[in-house]
Design a protein around this motif. Structure first.
Motif, PDB file in Angstrom:
ATOM      1  N   ALA A 143       0.804  -1.208   0.000  1.00 51.45           N
ATOM      2  CA  ALA A 143       0.000   0.000   0.000  1.00 51.45           C
ATOM      3  C   ALA A 143       0.843   1.267   0.000  1.00 51.45           C
ATOM      4  CB  ALA A 143      -0.911  -0.006   1.218  1.00 51.45           C
ATOM      5  N   THR A 144       2.106   1.126  -0.270  1.00 50.45           N
ATOM      6  CA  THR A 144       2.954   2.302  -0.174  1.00 50.45           C
ATOM      7  C   THR A 144       2.797   3.257  -1.341  1.00 50.45           C
ATOM      8  OG1 THR A 144       4.686   0.885  -0.972  1.00 50.45           O
ATOM      9  CG2 THR A 144       4.781   1.497   1.354  1.00 50.45           C
ATOM     10  N   GLY A 145       2.254   2.729  -2.469  1.00 50.15           N
ATOM     11  CA  GLY A 145       2.069   3.592  -3.619  1.00 50.15           C
ATOM     12  C   GLY A 145       1.141   4.736  -3.263  1.00 50.15           C
ATOM     13  N   HIS A 146       1.248   5.839  -4.000  1.00 50.40           N
ATOM     14  CA  HIS A 146       0.369   6.959  -3.695  1.00 50.40           C
ATOM     15  C   HIS A 146      -0.793   7.067  -4.651  1.00 50.40           C
ATOM     16  CE1 HIS A 146       2.038   8.937  -0.171  1.00 50.40           C
ATOM     17  NE2 HIS A 146       3.107   8.231  -0.495  1.00 50.40           N
ATOM     18  N   GLU A 166     -16.323   7.078  -8.631  1.00 47.06           N
ATOM     19  CA  GLU A 166     -17.261   7.694  -7.686  1.00 47.06           C
ATOM     20  C   GLU A 166     -17.115   7.096  -6.282  1.00 47.06           C
ATOM     21  OE1 GLU A 166     -21.373   6.279  -7.536  1.00 47.06           O
ATOM     22  OE2 GLU A 166     -22.042   8.351  -7.739  1.00 47.06           O
ATOM     23  N   GLN A 167     -16.943   5.770  -6.229  1.00 39.52           N
ATOM     24  CA  GLN A 167     -16.991   5.087  -4.943  1.00 39.52           C
ATOM     25  C   GLN A 167     -15.660   5.077  -4.186  1.00 39.52           C
ATOM     26  OE1 GLN A 167     -19.854   3.589  -3.530  1.00 39.52           O
ATOM     27  NE2 GLN A 167     -21.015   4.547  -5.175  1.00 39.52           N
ATOM     28  N   LEU A 168     -14.563   5.002  -4.934  1.00 41.49           N
ATOM     29  CA  LEU A 168     -13.254   4.918  -4.260  1.00 41.49           C
ATOM     30  C   LEU A 168     -12.757   6.325  -4.004  1.00 41.49           C
ATOM     31  CD1 LEU A 168     -11.358   2.229  -6.373  1.00 41.49           C
ATOM     32  CD2 LEU A 168     -12.456   1.910  -4.147  1.00 41.49           C
ATOM     33  N   ARG A 169     -12.667   6.702  -2.756  1.00 48.89           N
ATOM     34  CA  ARG A 169     -12.138   8.033  -2.484  1.00 48.89           C
ATOM     35  C   ARG A 169     -10.838   7.908  -1.733  1.00 48.89           C
ATOM     36  NH1 ARG A 169     -17.732  10.942  -1.065  1.00 48.89           N
ATOM     37  NH2 ARG A 169     -18.492  10.867  -3.208  1.00 48.89           N
ATOM     38  N   ALA A 170      -9.774   8.389  -2.359  1.00 49.36           N
ATOM     39  CA  ALA A 170      -8.453   8.238  -1.766  1.00 49.36           C
ATOM     40  C   ALA A 170      -8.311   9.157  -0.556  1.00 49.36           C
ATOM     41  CB  ALA A 170      -7.391   8.566  -2.797  1.00 49.36           C
ATOM     42  N   PRO A 171      -7.575   8.676   0.461  1.00 46.59           N
ATOM     43  CA  PRO A 171      -7.273   9.567   1.586  1.00 46.59           C
ATOM     44  C   PRO A 171      -6.419  10.728   1.087  1.00 46.59           C
ATOM     45  CG  PRO A 171      -6.603   7.275   2.019  1.00 46.59           C
ATOM     46  CD  PRO A 171      -6.966   7.350   0.587  1.00 46.59           C
ATOM     47  N   THR A 172      -6.365  11.798   1.827  1.00 47.08           N
ATOM     48  CA  THR A 172      -5.586  12.972   1.406  1.00 47.08           C
ATOM     49  C   THR A 172      -4.152  12.576   1.059  1.00 47.08           C
ATOM     50  OG1 THR A 172      -5.467  13.332   3.777  1.00 47.08           O
ATOM     51  CG2 THR A 172      -6.716  14.952   2.489  1.00 47.08           C
ATOM     52  N   VAL A 173      -3.563  13.325   0.200  1.00 49.70           N
ATOM     53  CA  VAL A 173      -2.229  13.142  -0.398  1.00 49.70           C
ATOM     54  C   VAL A 173      -2.125  11.906  -1.313  1.00 49.70           C
ATOM     55  CG1 VAL A 173      -1.099  14.305   1.565  1.00 49.70           C
ATOM     56  CG2 VAL A 173      -0.945  11.809   1.394  1.00 49.70           C
ATOM     57  N   LYS A 174      -3.163  11.059  -1.341  1.00 49.54           N
ATOM     58  CA  LYS A 174      -3.137   9.942  -2.279  1.00 49.54           C
ATOM     59  C   LYS A 174      -4.172  10.220  -3.366  1.00 49.54           C
ATOM     60  CE  LYS A 174      -1.938   6.400   1.102  1.00 49.54           C
ATOM     61  NZ  LYS A 174      -2.433   5.131   1.657  1.00 49.54           N
ATOM     62  N   THR A 207      -9.296  12.181  -8.103  1.00 49.78           N
ATOM     63  CA  THR A 207      -9.442  10.963  -8.894  1.00 49.78           C
ATOM     64  C   THR A 207      -9.448  11.320 -10.379  1.00 49.78           C
ATOM     65  OG1 THR A 207     -10.688   9.882  -7.153  1.00 49.78           O
ATOM     66  CG2 THR A 207     -11.009   9.045  -9.389  1.00 49.78           C
ATOM     67  N   SER A 208      -8.697  10.552 -11.178  1.00 45.86           N
ATOM     68  CA  SER A 208      -8.760  10.817 -12.617  1.00 45.86           C
ATOM     69  C   SER A 208      -9.187   9.565 -13.377  1.00 45.86           C
ATOM     70  CB  SER A 208      -7.423  11.332 -13.135  1.00 45.86           C
ATOM     71  OG  SER A 208      -6.388  10.509 -12.664  1.00 45.86           O
ATOM     72  N   VAL A 209      -9.874   9.782 -14.483  1.00 46.42           N
ATOM     73  CA  VAL A 209     -10.383   8.681 -15.299  1.00 46.42           C
ATOM     74  C   VAL A 209      -9.919   8.924 -16.737  1.00 46.42           C
ATOM     75  CG1 VAL A 209     -12.448   7.498 -16.128  1.00 46.42           C
ATOM     76  CG2 VAL A 209     -12.409   8.447 -13.813  1.00 46.42           C
ATOM     77  N   VAL A 210      -9.392   7.867 -17.355  1.00 47.54           N
ATOM     78  CA  VAL A 210      -8.891   7.989 -18.727  1.00 47.54           C
ATOM     79  C   VAL A 210      -9.518   6.869 -19.562  1.00 47.54           C
ATOM     80  CG1 VAL A 210      -6.811   7.664 -20.142  1.00 47.54           C
ATOM     81  CG2 VAL A 210      -6.700   9.019 -18.036  1.00 47.54           C
ATOM     82  N   PHE A 211      -9.973   7.194 -20.764  1.00 47.13           N
ATOM     83  CA  PHE A 211     -10.515   6.155 -21.647  1.00 47.13           C
ATOM     84  C   PHE A 211      -9.626   6.005 -22.867  1.00 47.13           C
ATOM     85  CE2 PHE A 211     -14.347   7.369 -19.241  1.00 47.13           C
ATOM     86  CZ  PHE A 211     -14.668   6.116 -18.740  1.00 47.13           C
ATOM     87  N   THR A 212      -9.316   4.735 -23.195  1.00 41.20           N
ATOM     88  CA  THR A 212      -8.412   4.457 -24.301  1.00 41.20           C
ATOM     89  C   THR A 212      -9.079   3.483 -25.252  1.00 41.20           C
ATOM     90  OG1 THR A 212      -6.740   4.403 -22.562  1.00 41.20           O
ATOM     91  CG2 THR A 212      -6.020   3.822 -24.786  1.00 41.20           C
ATOM     92  N   ARG A 213      -8.863   3.697 -26.530  1.00 37.57           N
ATOM     93  CA  ARG A 213      -9.362   2.715 -27.482  1.00 37.57           C
ATOM     94  C   ARG A 213      -8.266   1.691 -27.739  1.00 37.57           C
ATOM     95  NH1 ARG A 213     -11.067   3.264 -33.810  1.00 37.57           N
ATOM     96  NH2 ARG A 213     -11.724   1.094 -33.982  1.00 37.57           N
TER      97      ARG A 213
END
Ligand SMILES: C[S@@+](CC[C@H](N)C(=O)[O-])C[C@H]1O[C@@H](n2cnc3c(N)ncnc32)[C@H](O)[C@@H]1O
Lengths: 338, 407
Positions: A143-146, A166-174, A207-213
Motif C-alpha cells: 500500500a505504499t504507492g500513492h 465515484e466510490q473509491l475516495r483516496a485519503p488525502t495526499v493519495k 481521482t482521474s479517469v482515462v478512456f483508451t481505445r
C-alpha cells in the motif's frame, strides 16, 4: 408469448399509452412505471426547450409521449436508448446510445459491492487515516504507492470505470486513477462524454479517469502497476445469443453484437494480462455458474485464490480472484458466496 | 423544602411596591403549601424539575466534551428552561410565605399595609402560576425523534377510488406546506391507481431537521366528506386516508450502503421483482423494483420509484429503518404506559384525528376540538400551520395532565 386479453383491456381502460407499452413491457405495474419515467422525461425536455424560448404546446408534449410509448412497446426499443441515459451508482448519469451496450443493474450491484469493500478493507484506503495522524507508521508494502490504479477492460459506456471513480475516495495526499479500455470507437467516445458529465462526482477527490481505445488482446499493461482489473467482457455464447429463452429479442435487435458475443477467451486473456502486469486482484462479471466454473478451472492458476459472488437474483454473477501471497487483498474472501 | 434556603432572594426585582421597605429584616420561614393551590408545583413535579436541573449540568458538560449533537442541544435547551424557571419559582415562593405571614400579622404597621399586601399576594400568585406552567411544559420530555427529519406515508382507507384520491390530496397538502416553508422534501414512492388521480401509497420524505416534531401528531385516520368527482348522483360520501409519521434517521447520510450494513447478514431478504431468467447481458430490462423483508418482524418495504435498482434499494432500506425505529419506540411507550396509572391518556392514538368537510369549507381536529373554516387554505398549505399549532397546544396540555396523574 401473447398477452392475455384481460390485461390489455385493463390497460386500454387506463390509458392508450399504457396499452401501447404492454407488448414489450409485459406487466401493468412495469408499464405504469415506464409511462411515468417517459412522461417525466418529456416534461423535463420540454421545460428545457421552453426555457430556451422555443414554443411547445400541450399537443407536442402528448405526441412526444405517445410516440415514445409506441417505439418502446410496439418496436421494442430499450427504454434507456429512448431516454438517452441510465442512473448508475449513487449519483452518476450514464448516457446511453445505440451501438453501445446499456449498463445492467447486476453490473451496478457488484461494482458497488466490490468498490465499497475495497474502500473499507484495502490498506491503501484504511492506512491513509492512520498515516495522517502519525507520519512515522509503517504501512504494508503493497500500500505504499500513492496512486491506486484500476483497469476496466471492455468499458463500454464507461459505467464501471466511473462507478469506481465515484466510490473509491483516496485519503488525502493519495489519489485514484481509473483507466477504461474498449475496442469500439463508439464506446470510447460515449465513455468520454460520460466522464465529462460526471466528473463533478470525483475530481475534487483527486481521482482521474482515462478512456483508451484498444483491443484487449493486443494490450500491454506489463509496466503499468495496476492494483485491480475489473471487467464486464462479452460473455454470451453463440448458442445462448440465438436462444429466446436466454437472450431477449430487444437485446439482439438493438444492442451491439460485439459487446455481447464472447466467453472463455476473454477471461483467459484477462488473467494473462493480470499475470504479465503483476496485478494482484481481478473481478469480472460472468454469465452463470457454469461459466464461473470454467473460468476457475481453466484461467486461474495456483497462485490465486478465487471464488464467485451471486447477484440479488441468485445467479452466479462475478468471478473474484486475488493473489494468495498478498495480505492486502485477502479480505476479498468475504465477498465470495458461502 | 429546605433547598430553598440556598437561593438568593429577589427582593428588588419581582416583588414590586413596598416589599423592599417592608421586609428588610425578615428571615426565612418554612414554606407553607396547600396541595390544591394552582400556583404551587405538585411535589412530584417539583422533585422531577430538581432532578432535571441536576441532569442539565451533566449534559452541558457532555455537549462540550463530545461535540455538537442536535438532539442533545434540543434537550439542553429544555433543561435550561426547567432550570431558569425553577430558579424563579424558588425565589418567589418564600416571598409569598413572607407576605402571607404579614397579611395575618396584628402589628399596627402591618395592619396599615394589609390591603397592599393582599394585592401583592394576588400578583405573586399569578406570576407563580405562569412560572409553573412554563415548568410543566418544560418537564415534558422531548420526543426522542423530535430533532429528526421525517417520512410521511399516505394510504387510502375506506372509500375506494375516492379514498385514493383523498390520499393524494393529503400528500399534496404537505408538499405545498413544505414548498411554502422552503423545506426540502422528496417523494420517495408513489403508487398511482388506474383511471383516476389517486394513489394506493405515497411516501414523502421531509428532509428538515425537526420535521418529525412538526408533523408528529399528523399520524392517524383523516376523514373526508365531499361529493366525489366520480359520483354521478351528487351525493356526499365519507371516505378516509391514513397517515403514518416516521423518523428519518439517515438524513444526509452520504454513504448509501451504511444503512444497509446496519442490518445483520440474513436479517433482511431482498427480492428483485420479476428476476427470472439469465439476467446480465442477456436482458436489458428496466425492472428496478425492489422488495425488502425484515425477517424478525415481517415488515416489508417495496420500492419501484427510480429507474435505478440501487437507488430503490437505498430508499427501501431508509424506510425500513424508519419503520423499525417507530415500531420500537411505540412498543417502549406502550410498555411504559402499562406500568403507569391508567389515567394517562395517549396522544399517539391512531384513530380518527381529523375531518375535512368540503361542502362546509371546514376542517375539524377531533382531538383538540378545533374547527377552521378555511378548507382551501388548509389543503393548499397556507393555513395548515394554524391547525398544527392548535394540535401541538392540545398535545402539550395532555402531556402536562399526564405528568400530574402519574402515581
Ligand atoms: C458487455 S459490454 C460491457 C460494457 C460495460 N463495461 C458495461 O458493463 O456496461 C463489452 C464491451 O467490450 C467491448 N469489447 C469487445 N471486444 C473487445 C476487445 N477485444 N477489446 C476491448 N474491448 C472489447 C465491446 O465494445 C463492449 O463495449
Amino acid at each position: 408469448m401473447r398477452l392475455p386479453q384481460a390485461i390489455l383491456t385493463r390497460a386500454w381502460r387506463e390509458s392508450a399509452n399504457l396499452a401501447q407499452l404492454l407488448p414489450e413491457v409485459r406487466t401493468i405495474e412495469s408499464a405504469r412505471s415506464e409511462l411515468r419515467w417517459i412522461t417525466e422525461y418529456v416534461h423535463e425536455k420540454m421545460t428545457d426547450r421552453a426555457s430556451k424560448g422555443i414554443k411547445v404546446s400541450e399537443g407536442d408534449l402528448q405526441n412526444k409521449i405517445s410516440h415514445l410509448c409506441y417505439l418502446r412497446g410496439q418496436k421494442g426499443f430499450p427504454l434507456q436508448y429512448l431516454l438517452g441515459s441510465q442512473p448508475f451508482g449513487d449519483s452518476l448519469e450514464i448516457k446511453c446510445r445505440r451501438g453501445v451496450l446499456i449498463p445492467r443493474w447486476e453490473t451496478e450491484e457488484w461494482g458497488i459491492k466490490v468498490a465499497q469493500a475495497i474502500r473499507r478493507s484495502h490498506p491503501f484506503f484504511t492506512a491513509g487515516a492512520q498515516e495522517d495522524l502519525d507520519p512515522g507508521t509503517d504501512i504494508p508494502s503493497e500500500a505504499t504507492g500513492h496512486t491506486f490504479k484500476v483497469l476496466d477492460l471492455c468499458t463500454g459506456t464507461g459505467c464501471l470505470a466511473l462507478l469506481f471513480a465515484e466510490q473509491l475516495r483516496a485519503p488525502t495526499v493519495k489519489s485514484v486513477y481509473v483507466e477504461g479500455v474498449d475496442i469500439s470507437q463508439n464506446a470510447v467516445d460515449l465513455a468520454r462524454r460520460n466522464r465529462s458529465i460526471n466528473v463533478g462526482q470525483f475530481e475534487q477527490y483527486g481521482t482521474s479517469v482515462v478512456f483508451t481505445r484498444a483491443d484487449m488482446f493486443a494490450l500491454d499493461v506489463a509496466s503499468d502497476h495496476f492494483d485491480i482489473i475489473i471487467a464486464n467482457p462479452p460473455y454470451v455464447s453463440e448458442e445462448h445469443y440465438y436462444s429466446c429463452r436466454h437472450t431477449t429479442r430487444s437485446v439482439r435487435r438493438f444492442e451491439p453484437k460485439q459487446a455481447l458475443l464472447g466467453g472463455i477467451d476473454f477471461y483467459r486473456r484477462i488473467f494473462q494480462l493480470a499475470r504479465e502486469g503483476a496485478v494482484p486482484a481481478v473481478v469480472c462479471e460472468v454469465a452463470d455458474q457454469e461459466q464461473l466454473q470454467e473460468i476457475v478451472d481453466e484461467c486461474i492458476d495456483d497462485g490465486w485464490d478465487a471464488g464467485g459472488m451471486s447477484d440479488s437474483a441468485g445467479v452466479a454473477r462475478t468471478v473474484i480472484a486475488w493473489r494468495k501471497e498478498l495480505s492486502a487483498w485477502s479480505w476479498m474472501k468475504q465477498l465470495i458466496d458461502s | 423544602m429546605r433547598i430553598f434556603r440556598a437561593v438568593v432572594r429577589p427582593w428588588a426585582a419581582p416583588v414590586r411596591k413596598h416589599c423592599g421597605r417592608l421586609f428588610p429584616a425578615m428571615r426565612w420561614f418554612n414554606t407553607v403549601q396547600g396541595g390544591a393551590i394552582d400556583y404551587a408545583l405538585h411535589p412530584k413535579l417539583l422533585a422531577k424539575a430538581q432532578s432535571l436541573r441536576a441532569e442539565r449540568d451533566k449534559l452541558s458538560k457532555s455537549l462540550t466534551d463530545d461535540g455538537y449533537d442536535p438532539a442533545k442541544a434540543l434537550e439542553q435547551s429544555r433543561l435550561d428552561r426547567v432550570a431558569s424557571n425553577l430558579a424563579r419559582y424558588e425565589q418567589f415562593l418564600p416571598t409569598l410565605d413572607d407576605l402571607h405571614k404579614l397579611s395575618v400579622s396584628e402589628d399596627p404597621e402591618a395592619l396599615e399595609l394589609r390591603q397592599d399586601v393582599l394585592e401583592e399576594i394576588e400578583d405573586i400568585k399569578q406570576q407563580l402560576h405562569d412560572i409553573t406552567i412554563r415548568i410543566k411544559n418544560a418537564l415534558i420530555s422531548t420526543h426522542p425523534f423530535a430533532s429528526y427529519p421525517c417520512i410521511l406515508e399516505f394510504r387510502p382507507g375506506i372509500g375506494g377510488t375516492e379514498a385514493a384520491i383523498f390520499a393524494k390530496d393529503l400528500m399534496n397538502m404537505y408538499v405545498s406546506y413544505c414548498t411554502l416553508k422552503k423545506w426540502r422534501y422528496s417523494i420517495l414512492n408513489v403508487n398511482e391507481i388506474s383511471g383516476a388521480d389517486g394513489i394506493t401509497e405515497g411516501i414523502l420524505s421531509i428532509d428538515e431537521s425537526g420535521a418529525y416534531e412538526r408533523f408528529r401528531f399528523e399520524g392517524g385516520v383523516h376523514r373526508v366528506q365531499r361529493i366525489p368527482a366520480t359520483e354521478s348522483k351528487g351525493r356526499v360520501h365519507t371516505s378516509a386516508a391514513a397517515i403514518v409519521v416516521l423518523p428519518q434517521l439517515d438524513g444526509g447520510n452520504e454513504d448509501s450502503s451504511d444503512v444497509e450494513r446496519s442490518f445483520a447478514p440474513g436479517e433482511v431478504r431482498i427480492d428483485i421483482m420479476r428476476a427470472r431468467g439469465a439476467g446480465g447481458q442477456h436482458v436489458n430490462t428496466t425492472e428496478s423494483a425492489v422488495r425488502l423483508t425484515h425477517i424478525p418482524t415481517g415488515i416489508t418495504v417495496s420500492m419501484q420509484d427510480s429507474r435505478s435498482q440501487h437507488k430503490n434499494k437505498a430508499k427501501a432500506y431508509m424506510i425500513l429503518r424508519a419503520r423499525l425505529a417507530e415500531k420500537e419506540h411505540a412498543e417502549k411507550v406502550a410498555n411504559e404506559r402499562q406500568s403507569r396509572s391508567s389515567q394517562v391518556t395517549s396522544t399517539d392514538r391512531s384513530d380518527k384525528v381529523r375531518t375535512y368537510n368540503y361542502s362546509q369549507n371546514r376542517v375539524t381536529d377531533h382531538r383538540c376540538g378545533f374547527t377552521m373554516y378555511d378548507l382551501d387554505g388548509c389543503m393548499d398549505g397556507t393555513s395548515l400551520q394554524t391547525l398544527l399549532d392548535k394540535v401541538a397546544e392540545w398535545a402539550q396540555e395532555e402531556e402536562v395532565k399526564n405528568l400530574e396523574n402519574v402515581e
